[in-house]
Structures are given as C-alpha cells and as structure tokens.
Design a protein around this motif. Structure first.
Motif, PDB file in Angstrom:
ATOM      1  N   GLY A  12       5.374 -38.547 -17.999  1.00  0.00           N
ATOM      2  CA  GLY A  12       5.986 -39.012 -16.758  1.00  0.00           C
ATOM      3  C   GLY A  12       7.266 -38.297 -16.394  1.00  0.00           C
ATOM      4  N   GLY A 171       4.111 -41.493  -5.002  1.00  0.00           N
ATOM      5  CA  GLY A 171       4.760 -42.200  -6.100  1.00  0.00           C
ATOM      6  C   GLY A 171       3.872 -43.278  -6.674  1.00  0.00           C
ATOM      7  N   THR A 172       4.497 -44.316  -7.211  1.00  0.00           N
ATOM      8  CA  THR A 172       3.789 -45.441  -7.806  1.00  0.00           C
ATOM      9  C   THR A 172       3.158 -46.283  -6.710  1.00  0.00           C
ATOM     10  OG1 THR A 172       5.360 -45.498  -9.651  1.00  0.00           O
ATOM     11  CG2 THR A 172       4.015 -47.471  -9.284  1.00  0.00           C
ATOM     12  N   ASP A 174       1.902 -49.258  -6.421  1.00  0.00           N
ATOM     13  CA  ASP A 174       1.842 -50.574  -7.041  1.00  0.00           C
ATOM     14  C   ASP A 174       3.095 -51.320  -6.595  1.00  0.00           C
ATOM     15  OD1 ASP A 174       2.229 -52.745  -9.002  1.00  0.00           O
ATOM     16  OD2 ASP A 174       0.600 -51.803 -10.106  1.00  0.00           O
ATOM     17  N   LYS A 177       6.806 -51.366  -7.881  1.00  0.00           N
ATOM     18  CA  LYS A 177       7.872 -50.494  -7.388  1.00  0.00           C
ATOM     19  C   LYS A 177       7.833 -50.345  -5.864  1.00  0.00           C
ATOM     20  CE  LYS A 177      10.370 -46.255  -8.407  1.00  0.00           C
ATOM     21  NZ  LYS A 177      10.418 -44.973  -9.141  1.00  0.00           N
ATOM     22  N   GLY A 199      -1.003 -41.004  -4.831  1.00  0.00           N
ATOM     23  CA  GLY A 199      -0.788 -41.700  -6.090  1.00  0.00           C
ATOM     24  C   GLY A 199      -2.015 -42.509  -6.462  1.00  0.00           C
ATOM     25  N   GLN A 225      -4.358 -39.422  -6.753  1.00  0.00           N
ATOM     26  CA  GLN A 225      -3.399 -38.659  -7.546  1.00  0.00           C
ATOM     27  C   GLN A 225      -3.502 -37.178  -7.193  1.00  0.00           C
ATOM     28  OE1 GLN A 225      -1.663 -40.637  -9.795  1.00  0.00           O
ATOM     29  NE2 GLN A 225      -0.237 -38.982 -10.274  1.00  0.00           N
ATOM     30  N   HIS A 247      13.978 -52.558  -7.881  1.00  0.00           N
ATOM     31  CA  HIS A 247      13.133 -51.666  -8.669  1.00  0.00           C
ATOM     32  C   HIS A 247      13.943 -51.027  -9.795  1.00  0.00           C
ATOM     33  CE1 HIS A 247      14.594 -47.663  -7.347  1.00  0.00           C
ATOM     34  NE2 HIS A 247      14.830 -48.233  -6.187  1.00  0.00           N
ATOM     35  N   GLY A 249      13.821 -47.841 -10.843  1.00  0.00           N
ATOM     36  CA  GLY A 249      13.959 -46.393 -10.768  1.00  0.00           C
ATOM     37  C   GLY A 249      15.395 -45.927 -10.715  1.00  0.00           C
ATOM     38  N   GLU A 252      14.564 -40.909  -8.894  1.00  0.00           N
ATOM     39  CA  GLU A 252      13.630 -40.832  -7.767  1.00  0.00           C
ATOM     40  C   GLU A 252      13.215 -39.389  -7.489  1.00  0.00           C
ATOM     41  OE1 GLU A 252      12.150 -43.341  -7.073  1.00  0.00           O
ATOM     42  OE2 GLU A 252      13.536 -44.702  -8.034  1.00  0.00           O
ATOM     43  N   ALA A 375       2.695 -54.613 -17.425  1.00  0.00           N
ATOM     44  CA  ALA A 375       3.397 -53.356 -17.230  1.00  0.00           C
ATOM     45  C   ALA A 375       4.150 -52.955 -18.500  1.00  0.00           C
ATOM     46  CB  ALA A 375       4.371 -53.465 -16.054  1.00  0.00           C
TER      47      ALA A 375
END
Length: 397
Positions: A12, A171-172, A174, A177, A199, A225, A247, A249, A252, A375
């Motif tokens: 990641g 990005g994510t 989901d 986030k 993503g 993706q 979030h 993060g 970023e 998660a």
C-alpha cells in the motif's frame, strides 16, 4: 548512517512511499527494511531492494532485537498494526535511538498515545495537520515532533487523455474512507456529467448500493482497480475527493498525484486535505458535502478557472517530492545520531497484551464500529493475529 526500518509490511501507501524515498536517498545512508509479516505483494519491496536497500523478513523478536542493536537508528513505520504493537511491547528491544514515522494522523481513531512522543527520540507525522496533537505538551516534547510527507506526485505532467470522464475519484471505494454523500453530490449537479470512480469496489457492498439508488445512476462509471493511476487520472480535469470527516488518512497520495497532473481538486475541509489544498488558490475546499455539487458545476461552467486551479495545483504538488522528504529525513537522522541510545519501555504506554494494544489505538475503550468492522486495525484484525491469547477472555460481549 545505518537505518533500520521496522515495518509490518511494505504494501500500500507505506511501500509506495519508501520505494520512492529509497531511490532518493544519498549513498551515505544504509537502509535495512525488516518486515514483521511475510509480504503478500513484493512489488514495492523489490523496488526498494533495487535501490540498494536490504529487505528481509524478521525471524522472531530475537532477530529484531539483534538488528536494532546493530543499527544507528531504528525507525518504526507506525500505524495500528497488531504485529508492530507486539514488537513495540517486547522486552527484548535493546537500547536504541528510535524514530517513529506515523502513517495514521492520530487526529481521529486510531489514536496515538501522546506518551509515545516523549518516549521516542523523534516522532514524525506524515501530515502537518497532526502537529496539533502537540499542543499543550511540554516544549521539550513538542520539539521532538515534526512532519515529513509520504505522498508524492508524478515527476512529470501528462497531456489530458481525450474521451475520459471530466470528473474522477481514485482511492478507497468504501465508506470507511469515502464520504457517504459522494453520490448525493453527483446527483445534485446541474450538469449531466460522467464521473469515473477508480478503485476496487465490492459489487454487493454499500457503495454500489448507494450508487444504484441514485436518481442519475448513469452519471457514475466504476472503472475498477488500475495499475496505471497516471493514465487514469489524466483522463479527467477535476479530482473529486470527498472523504469521511474523521478518516484515518494523512499524506493522501492520490490527491497529490492528481494535483501533480494538473487536475483541479475538490475536497472537504478535513485537516489532512486542508494541509494540501488551499481554497481558491490550488483547488476548492467545501465546508460540507452539500456544497460540492455547486463547486463542481462552477468549474465545469468556467473551464478557464478550472485550468488555472489545475496549473496552480501542479505547482503546489511539486512541494511533495521524495527528494524533499529524503533530505528532511537525513537532517533529522543526523540530529538523532548526536543523542545517546536508551532502553525503551513502550509496553508501559501501549500495554502488554493484544487487547491492551487495541484499546490504546481506540483511546482506551473499544467502540462498536471497532468490534463490528472487519477492517484492518480493528478487533477482528487483532484477534486474527493472536487468536489463542487469553486476553480475549477479558473482553465483555
């Protein structure tokens, strides 16, 4: 200068950041990366090794301790991973010079116990927004805090790819986030626009369900993706990146990459994003998700302003380079080398059992989301890492 990086893994964002950093390090710095779990994806680990650093898997805590004793500085790549907490709590750690590079902001869950700031020789955040955690602490502790970015743009800009969606997200995919109002904002736009979402998305998940429930579901195209984010981003002119207000993060990376390619960013007023984007100068910062539709409509209706913000965004992204971060680390490590090694007792801060470690990331109490979520960094993750530990008997419910 012999630096030992102790990290759960190199996947990641952490792996991507170090792959870029290791290539930018001067030859006087010798780096070893000690992984606490077997790598699943060796892409970044291999790139780091190609830059001349050693990458290896730790053979137990005795191995970690021996490597730490031989190093000038031990840098813990810090986030709420159970293997890392197990390492930090070990009594086998020798006297060392410790640097923490935090890949979570600590502004929200997972939290960072401020006693770690005093226990480490230096504690480095990946966003300057996290420096707020030092407010009210003694001056000698705040002096140990700094921020060095881990998100980097592309080295060279790219010409827009014709035929792409004018707006994109990467990005994510989901709501852990992504802001849950993402699709409401697109629905509310005056322009009948296409938005590319890059993503991995769960076809049966909540994100897809919300997209299907839109008044204009045809406005969103799920691209899946991508192994080529530069090409994906270059197909759009606006980067819509609204995240959950709390979030986890920090750097970023996707936002900085999009800006480096000249996309005009539209973000929410969360700390990490505000440390990157200045409203009206190199992007637009919305106070609430309800304002995002108006801002994106304005950019679509005024291409000249959109282009001007994109150009300014590309200029701003140049501040986030692996060379700048590598130089900052060399300066920081050089300062730490002038200090003595000392025997750490991180267990006195984070506890000695997996349940203690989980609670320390949750501010002392385990909330319902941490229990129910699968998660990373939640109860499910910690329990899977140490399934037979008797501490779980103390968890009520």
């Amino acid at each position: 200068m012999n630096i030992l990086h102790v990290t759960a893994h190199l996947g990641g964002g952490v792996g991507k950041a170090h792959a870029a950093l290791s290539a930018a390090m001067p030859s006087s710095v010798q780096q070893t990366y000690l992984l606490l779990e077997e790598p699943r994806d060796r892409r970044y680990a291999d790139a780091i090794a190609e830059s001349g650093a050693e990458v290896r898997f730790a053979r137990g805590m005795e191995d970690v301790a021996a490597q730490a004793a031989a190093a000038d500085i031990v840098q813990f790549e810090f986030w709420n991973h159970p293997c890392l907490y197990e390492c930090l709590a070990s009594d086998l750690l020798p006297p060392l010079r410790s640097v923490f590079w935090s890949h979570v902001s600590g502004l929200f869950r997972p939290v960072i116990d401020p006693r770690l700031f005093a226990a480490a020789h230096r504690f480095v955040f990946t966003t300057p927004a996290s420096l707020a955690l030092g407010e009210g602490l003694p001056d000698n502790v705040r002096a140990r805090l700094s921020a060095i970015g881990s998100g980097f743009g592309f080295a060279a800009g790219a010409e827009p790819t014709p035929g792409g969606a004018p707006i994109c997200y990467l990005g994510t995919v989901d709501f852990v986030k992504m802001h849950p109002g993402f699709f409401d904002a697109i629905d509310a736009m005056r322009h009948d626009v296409h938005v590319a979402v890059w993503g991995a998305a769960d076809p049966q998940g909540e994100v897809m369900a919300r997209a299907r429930a839109m008044r204009h579901p045809d406005r969103v195209v799920f691209m899946g993706q991508t192994d080529n984010p530069q090409a994906a981003l270059s197909a759009s002119r606006i980067f819509f990146y609204p995240l959950q207000p709390d979030h986890y993060g920090t750097a970023e990376n996707a936002l900085i990459e999009a800006m480096s390619l000249g996309l005009a960013p539209v973000v929410l007023a969360s700390p990490a994003e505000q440390a990157i984007v200045s409203h009206g100068e190199d992007g637009l910062v919305a106070a609430a998700i309800e304002d995002c539709a108006t801002l994106m409509d304005e950019l679509l209706g005024n291409p000249a302003r959109c282009d001007a913000l994109g150009c300014a965004a590309a200029q701003r992204a140049r501040d986030f380079s692996p060379e700048n971060s590598a130089d900052a680390f060399v300066r920081l490590w050089s300062e730490v080398l002038r200090e003595d090694k000392r025997k750490p007792d991180f267990a006195a801060i984070i506890g000695r059992t997996p349940l203690d470690w989980l609670r320390s990331t949750q501010g002392g109490s385990i909330t319902t989301p941490a229990i129910e979520s699968a998660a990373k960094g939640t109860l499910t993750h910690f329990r899977a890492a140490f399934p037979d530990h008797p501490c779980w008997n103390d968890l009520v419910g």
